[in-house]
Design a protein around this motif. Structure first.
Motif, PDB file in Angstrom:
ATOM      1  N   GLU A  45       0.901  -1.292  -0.142  1.00  7.07           N
ATOM      2  CA  GLU A  45       0.061  -0.013  -0.027  1.00  7.07           C
ATOM      3  C   GLU A  45       0.900   1.181   0.055  1.00  7.07           C
ATOM      4  N   ALA A  46       0.769   2.032  -1.127  1.00  3.65           N
ATOM      5  CA  ALA A  46       1.688   3.383  -1.241  1.00  3.65           C
ATOM      6  C   ALA A  46       1.072   4.508  -0.849  1.00  3.65           C
ATOM      7  N   ARG A  47       1.643   5.607  -0.839  1.00  2.00           N
ATOM      8  CA  ARG A  47       1.126   6.983  -0.681  1.00  2.00           C
ATOM      9  C   ARG A  47       0.251   7.669  -2.068  1.00  2.00           C
ATOM     10  N   GLN A  48       0.882   7.141  -3.213  1.00  3.84           N
ATOM     11  CA  GLN A  48       0.436   7.745  -4.351  1.00  3.84           C
ATOM     12  C   GLN A  48       0.226   6.416  -5.303  1.00  3.84           C
ATOM     13  N   ALA A  49      -0.518   6.835  -6.386  1.00  7.03           N
ATOM     14  CA  ALA A  49      -1.002   5.798  -7.216  1.00  7.03           C
ATOM     15  C   ALA A  49       0.167   5.157  -8.025  1.00  7.03           C
ATOM     16  N   ILE A  50       0.039   3.902  -8.243  1.00 12.46           N
ATOM     17  CA  ILE A  50       1.133   3.098  -9.055  1.00 12.46           C
ATOM     18  C   ILE A  50       0.248   2.687 -10.289  1.00 12.46           C
ATOM     19  N   PHE A  51       0.904   3.108 -11.353  1.00 11.14           N
ATOM     20  CA  PHE A  51       0.458   2.842 -12.521  1.00 11.14           C
ATOM     21  C   PHE A  51       1.459   2.203 -13.523  1.00 11.14           C
ATOM     22  N   SER A  52       2.495   2.711 -14.194  1.00  8.25           N
ATOM     23  CA  SER A  52       3.372   1.921 -14.953  1.00  8.25           C
ATOM     24  C   SER A  52       4.684   1.778 -14.150  1.00  8.25           C
ATOM     25  N   GLY A  53       5.063   2.525 -12.879  1.00  8.33           N
ATOM     26  CA  GLY A  53       6.178   2.562 -12.348  1.00  8.33           C
ATOM     27  C   GLY A  53       6.161   1.564 -11.104  1.00  8.33           C
ATOM     28  N   TRP A  54       6.265   0.283 -11.675  1.00 12.90           N
ATOM     29  CA  TRP A  54       6.475  -0.841 -10.736  1.00 12.90           C
ATOM     30  C   TRP A  54       7.033  -2.020 -11.596  1.00 12.90           C
ATOM     31  N   ASP A  55       7.688  -3.014 -10.934  1.00 12.86           N
ATOM     32  CA  ASP A  55       8.251  -4.329 -11.327  1.00 12.86           C
ATOM     33  C   ASP A  55       8.338  -5.309 -10.274  1.00 12.86           C
ATOM     34  N   VAL A  56       8.027  -6.579 -10.836  1.00 14.05           N
ATOM     35  CA  VAL A  56       8.172  -7.664  -9.820  1.00 14.05           C
ATOM     36  C   VAL A  56       9.328  -8.574 -10.325  1.00 14.05           C
ATOM     37  N   TYR A  57      10.261  -8.846  -9.180  1.00 14.86           N
ATOM     38  CA  TYR A  57      11.358  -9.789  -9.371  1.00 14.86           C
ATOM     39  C   TYR A  57      11.388 -10.855  -8.541  1.00 14.86           C
ATOM     40  N   ASP A  58      12.352 -11.841  -8.634  1.00 19.67           N
ATOM     41  CA  ASP A  58      12.340 -13.129  -7.830  1.00 19.67           C
ATOM     42  C   ASP A  58      12.112 -12.654  -6.236  1.00 19.67           C
ATOM     43  N   ARG A  59      12.904 -11.865  -5.784  1.00 17.94           N
ATOM     44  CA  ARG A  59      12.851 -11.378  -4.297  1.00 17.94           C
ATOM     45  C   ARG A  59      11.932 -10.333  -3.871  1.00 17.94           C
ATOM     46  N   GLY A  60      11.384  -9.480  -4.609  1.00 14.97           N
ATOM     47  CA  GLY A  60      10.365  -8.584  -4.216  1.00 14.97           C
ATOM     48  C   GLY A  60       9.776  -7.742  -5.344  1.00 14.97           C
ATOM     49  N   LEU A  61       9.373  -6.600  -4.742  1.00 16.60           N
ATOM     50  CA  LEU A  61       8.654  -5.539  -5.653  1.00 16.60           C
ATOM     51  C   LEU A  61       9.325  -4.361  -5.725  1.00 16.60           C
ATOM     52  N   CYS A  62       9.645  -3.710  -6.831  1.00 17.14           N
ATOM     53  CA  CYS A  62      10.400  -2.435  -6.830  1.00 17.14           C
ATOM     54  C   CYS A  62       9.160  -1.229  -7.488  1.00 17.14           C
ATOM     55  N   TYR A  63       9.133  -0.281  -6.705  1.00 15.99           N
ATOM     56  CA  TYR A  63       7.865   0.742  -7.308  1.00 15.99           C
ATOM     57  C   TYR A  63       8.346   2.091  -6.725  1.00 15.99           C
ATOM     58  N   PHE A  64       7.598   3.284  -7.348  1.00 17.28           N
ATOM     59  CA  PHE A  64       7.599   4.478  -6.813  1.00 17.28           C
ATOM     60  C   PHE A  64       6.752   4.772  -5.884  1.00 17.28           C
ATOM     61  N   ASP A  65       7.114   5.674  -4.962  1.00 17.44           N
ATOM     62  CA  ASP A  65       6.586   6.058  -3.829  1.00 17.44           C
ATOM     63  C   ASP A  65       6.458   7.416  -3.548  1.00 17.44           C
ATOM     64  N   ALA A  66       5.999   7.869  -2.424  1.00 15.08           N
ATOM     65  CA  ALA A  66       6.238   9.239  -1.774  1.00 15.08           C
ATOM     66  C   ALA A  66       6.305   9.090  -0.421  1.00 15.08           C
ATOM     67  N   ARG A  67       7.118   9.997   0.252  1.00 13.91           N
ATOM     68  CA  ARG A  67       7.115  10.054   1.503  1.00 13.91           C
ATOM     69  C   ARG A  67       6.063  11.117   2.251  1.00 13.91           C
ATOM     70  N   PRO A  68       6.052  11.071   3.468  1.00 12.90           N
ATOM     71  CA  PRO A  68       4.987  12.019   3.917  1.00 12.90           C
ATOM     72  C   PRO A  68       4.902  13.559   3.659  1.00 12.90           C
ATOM     73  N   ASP A  69       6.455  13.974   3.293  1.00 14.50           N
ATOM     74  CA  ASP A  69       6.580  15.284   3.124  1.00 14.50           C
ATOM     75  C   ASP A  69       6.419  15.501   1.629  1.00 14.50           C
ATOM     76  N   GLY A  70       6.146  14.492   0.871  1.00 10.28           N
ATOM     77  CA  GLY A  70       5.868  14.557  -0.754  1.00 10.28           C
ATOM     78  C   GLY A  70       7.057  14.155  -1.602  1.00 10.28           C
ATOM     79  N   THR A  71       8.156  13.749  -0.919  1.00  8.28           N
ATOM     80  CA  THR A  71       9.473  13.497  -1.579  1.00  8.28           C
ATOM     81  C   THR A  71       9.194  12.216  -2.191  1.00  8.28           C
ATOM     82  N   ARG A  72       9.618  12.144  -3.727  1.00  7.37           N
ATOM     83  CA  ARG A  72       9.373  10.923  -4.666  1.00  7.37           C
ATOM     84  C   ARG A  72      10.431  10.097  -4.411  1.00  7.37           C
ATOM     85  N   VAL A  73      10.264   8.859  -4.208  1.00  4.46           N
ATOM     86  CA  VAL A  73      11.242   7.972  -3.853  1.00  4.46           C
ATOM     87  C   VAL A  73      11.050   6.361  -4.422  1.00  4.46           C
ATOM     88  N   LEU A  74      12.135   5.817  -4.856  1.00  2.00           N
ATOM     89  CA  LEU A  74      11.976   4.350  -5.480  1.00  2.00           C
ATOM     90  C   LEU A  74      12.093   3.497  -4.160  1.00  2.00           C
TER      91      LEU A  74
END
Length: 215
Positions: free
Chosen positions: A134-163
């Motif tokens: 569950e992220a803080r922003q909508a997840i569209f095409s900015g994510w990928d699944v690999y054998d050990r987990g998920l990688c996705y774009f999100d945002a911190r509470p202050d709005g900073t964009r993070v991977l």
């Protein structure tokens, strides 16, 4: 080249021989056919059309065995993640209402899909949907699944964009990097799980033009 229109969202087949992609034949018209799916051999040749409808059918991603393609379908009835045979044929829903982009896990056991600010998982053979992220922003095409987990774009509470990286073993997520320039980006994790590649828009601009003696 089709000569006109938009061709986007390419995805390699597992054997590397074919590309799947989306095409909008006439972006100037909103009352006609929208995005449809095509495949083409990486060696070249004529593209083959997989879908033909007035709905939006885009963001194709191959199944791990190369036999199917998962994609987004959006029409007047709603938005959903759908699977179609790569050889052509009828499409079937992958998940419940509101599912967006979808991708199969590396072992082929699960299909992961986004729903607004969440990433969910469902067994390919059928079963219950389980929320994984569950992220803080909508997840569209900015994510990928690999054998050990998920990688996705999100945002911190202050709005900073993070991977971020969600680890399957621990069930926890951690920040991987701050992303200062993010604009509807897509990403992919390398097959060995060591690298992430993503697109970045460095600049955007427009001009105002004065036409003299206009009639």
């Amino acid at each position: 080249s089709f000569g006109r229109g938009l061709s986007r969202y390419p995805d390699w087949s597992p054997d590397g021989r074919t590309l799947a992609f989306g095409r909008w034949a006439d972006p100037g018209r909103l009352d006609g056919p929208m995005w449809d799916l095509y495949t083409i051999a990486t060696a070249g040749g004529a593209p083959r059309r997989l879908t033909d409808s007035p709905s939006v059918e885009a963001y194709p991603r191959w199944s791990r065995d190369g036999r199917s393609i998962d994609f987004l379908r959006a029409d007047e009835s709603g938005v959903g993640a759908v699977r179609i045979p790569a050889a052509g044929g009828g499409a079937r829903p992958l998940a419940g209402a509101g599912a967006f982009t979808a991708e199969e896990s590396p072992d082929g056991r699960f299909v992961f899909f986004t729903r607004d600010k969440e990433i969910w998982r469902k067994p390919v053979a059928g079963g219950d949907e389980v929320k994984v992220v569950e992220a803080r922003q909508a997840i569209f095409s900015g994510w990928d699944v690999y054998d050990r987990g998920l990688c996705y774009f999100d945002a911190r509470p202050d709005g900073t964009r993070v991977l971020r990286v969600h680890d399957f073993a621990s069930g926890r997520a951690r920040d991987l990097a701050v992303i200062p320039k993010l604009d509807n980006a897509g990403l992919a994790v390398s097959p060995d799980g060591r690298w992430v590649v993503y697109d970045q828009q460095d600049a955007y601009g427009s001009d105002l033009v004065l036409v003299e003696n206009f009639r």
